[in-house]
Design an enzyme around this catalytic site. Sequence first.
Site, PDB file in Angstrom:
ATOM      1  N   CYS A  13       0.814  -1.169  -0.044  1.00  0.00           N
ATOM      2  CA  CYS A  13      -0.023   0.074   0.016  1.00  0.00           C
ATOM      3  C   CYS A  13       0.754   1.337  -0.078  1.00  0.00           C
ATOM      4  O   CYS A  13       1.668   1.370   0.754  1.00  0.00           O
ATOM      5  CB  CYS A  13      -0.853  -0.124   1.087  1.00  0.00           C
ATOM      6  SG  CYS A  13      -1.920   1.629   1.421  1.00  0.00           S
ATOM      7  N   GLU A  14       0.702   2.236  -0.935  1.00  0.00           N
ATOM      8  CA  GLU A  14       1.590   3.280  -1.094  1.00  0.00           C
ATOM      9  C   GLU A  14       0.978   4.076   0.023  1.00  0.00           C
ATOM     10  O   GLU A  14       1.892   5.225   0.482  1.00  0.00           O
ATOM     11  CB  GLU A  14       1.280   3.935  -2.498  1.00  0.00           C
ATOM     12  CG  GLU A  14       0.361   4.715  -2.579  1.00  0.00           C
ATOM     13  CD  GLU A  14       0.030   5.354  -4.114  1.00  0.00           C
ATOM     14  OE1 GLU A  14      -0.673   6.382  -4.105  1.00  0.00           O
ATOM     15  OE2 GLU A  14       0.314   4.741  -5.006  1.00  0.00           O
ATOM     16  N   HIS A  15       0.026   4.193   0.662  1.00  0.00           N
ATOM     17  CA  HIS A  15      -0.276   5.196   1.893  1.00  0.00           C
ATOM     18  C   HIS A  15       0.235   4.701   3.017  1.00  0.00           C
ATOM     19  O   HIS A  15       0.722   5.721   3.712  1.00  0.00           O
ATOM     20  CB  HIS A  15      -1.808   5.226   2.146  1.00  0.00           C
ATOM     21  CG  HIS A  15      -2.600   5.686   0.812  1.00  0.00           C
ATOM     22  ND1 HIS A  15      -3.768   5.164   0.476  1.00  0.00           N
ATOM     23  CD2 HIS A  15      -2.311   6.640  -0.014  1.00  0.00           C
ATOM     24  CE1 HIS A  15      -4.166   5.993  -0.574  1.00  0.00           C
ATOM     25  NE2 HIS A  15      -3.296   6.866  -0.849  1.00  0.00           N
ATOM     26  N   HIS A  16       0.382   3.453   3.419  1.00  0.00           N
ATOM     27  CA  HIS A  16       0.747   2.854   4.761  1.00  0.00           C
ATOM     28  C   HIS A  16       1.881   2.214   4.717  1.00  0.00           C
ATOM     29  O   HIS A  16       2.595   1.811   5.730  1.00  0.00           O
ATOM     30  CB  HIS A  16      -0.419   2.267   5.504  1.00  0.00           C
ATOM     31  CG  HIS A  16      -1.593   2.701   5.324  1.00  0.00           C
ATOM     32  ND1 HIS A  16      -2.538   2.378   4.518  1.00  0.00           N
ATOM     33  CD2 HIS A  16      -2.073   3.902   6.403  1.00  0.00           C
ATOM     34  CE1 HIS A  16      -3.673   3.383   4.871  1.00  0.00           C
ATOM     35  NE2 HIS A  16      -3.472   4.252   5.788  1.00  0.00           N
ATOM     36  N   GLN A  54      -5.160  -0.112  -4.668  1.00  0.00           N
ATOM     37  CA  GLN A  54      -5.747  -1.275  -5.375  1.00  0.00           C
ATOM     38  C   GLN A  54      -6.632  -0.638  -6.275  1.00  0.00           C
ATOM     39  O   GLN A  54      -6.593  -1.463  -7.637  1.00  0.00           O
ATOM     40  CB  GLN A  54      -6.738  -2.186  -4.267  1.00  0.00           C
ATOM     41  CG  GLN A  54      -7.465  -3.371  -4.998  1.00  0.00           C
ATOM     42  CD  GLN A  54      -8.228  -4.102  -3.997  1.00  0.00           C
ATOM     43  OE1 GLN A  54      -7.742  -4.176  -2.677  1.00  0.00           O
ATOM     44  NE2 GLN A  54      -9.431  -4.767  -4.178  1.00  0.00           N
ATOM     45  N   HIS A  82      -6.151  -6.109   3.134  1.00  0.00           N
ATOM     46  CA  HIS A  82      -5.259  -5.086   3.333  1.00  0.00           C
ATOM     47  C   HIS A  82      -4.672  -5.072   4.747  1.00  0.00           C
ATOM     48  O   HIS A  82      -5.546  -4.795   5.860  1.00  0.00           O
ATOM     49  CB  HIS A  82      -5.925  -3.593   2.871  1.00  0.00           C
ATOM     50  CG  HIS A  82      -5.905  -3.579   1.777  1.00  0.00           C
ATOM     51  ND1 HIS A  82      -5.231  -2.742   0.724  1.00  0.00           N
ATOM     52  CD2 HIS A  82      -6.997  -3.993   0.755  1.00  0.00           C
ATOM     53  CE1 HIS A  82      -5.920  -2.620  -0.586  1.00  0.00           C
ATOM     54  NE2 HIS A  82      -6.865  -3.488  -0.363  1.00  0.00           N
ATOM     55  N   CYS A  84      -3.263  -2.849   6.457  1.00  0.00           N
ATOM     56  CA  CYS A  84      -3.395  -1.611   7.209  1.00  0.00           C
ATOM     57  C   CYS A  84      -4.812  -1.673   7.806  1.00  0.00           C
ATOM     58  O   CYS A  84      -5.189  -1.317   8.719  1.00  0.00           O
ATOM     59  CB  CYS A  84      -3.612  -0.572   6.200  1.00  0.00           C
ATOM     60  SG  CYS A  84      -4.380  -0.491   4.599  1.00  0.00           S
TER      61      CYS A  84
END
Length: 125
Positions: A13-16, A54, A82, A84
């Site tokens: 995940c590019e956010h977390h 995703q 996920h 996260c």
Amino acid sequence: MVLIKDIDIYSLCEHHLVPFFGKVSVGYLPKDRVIGLSKVARIVEIFSRRLQVQERLTRQIAEAIDEAIQPRGVAVIVECVHMCMVMRGAEKVNTRTTTSAMIGIFLTDAKAREEFLMLGHTRSL
């Protein structure tokens, strides 16, 4: 319809910066050309190995196949867990996220879309 389902993916995940993993189903209706089955899995692999979200992953897979062979239509379903959602934040262990992308005939023909969704939707990890 050509349908390749339950292609395993692992991504970050590019956010977390934590993993997400799951399965991909890809269907297309050929026009003039077809693509090797393993090539579809490789396209999925190429996009899933990046820092990713995703939603974008699903769209990138569909667009790459559409660009490569210009079929009558492409449909992709991605279902993932996920980490996260599991390890932090909501801490919901059994949550899965499903995304889809439809191009061409899968957008305009309800029967084609219905057939893909019936055959291609991954029900479990």
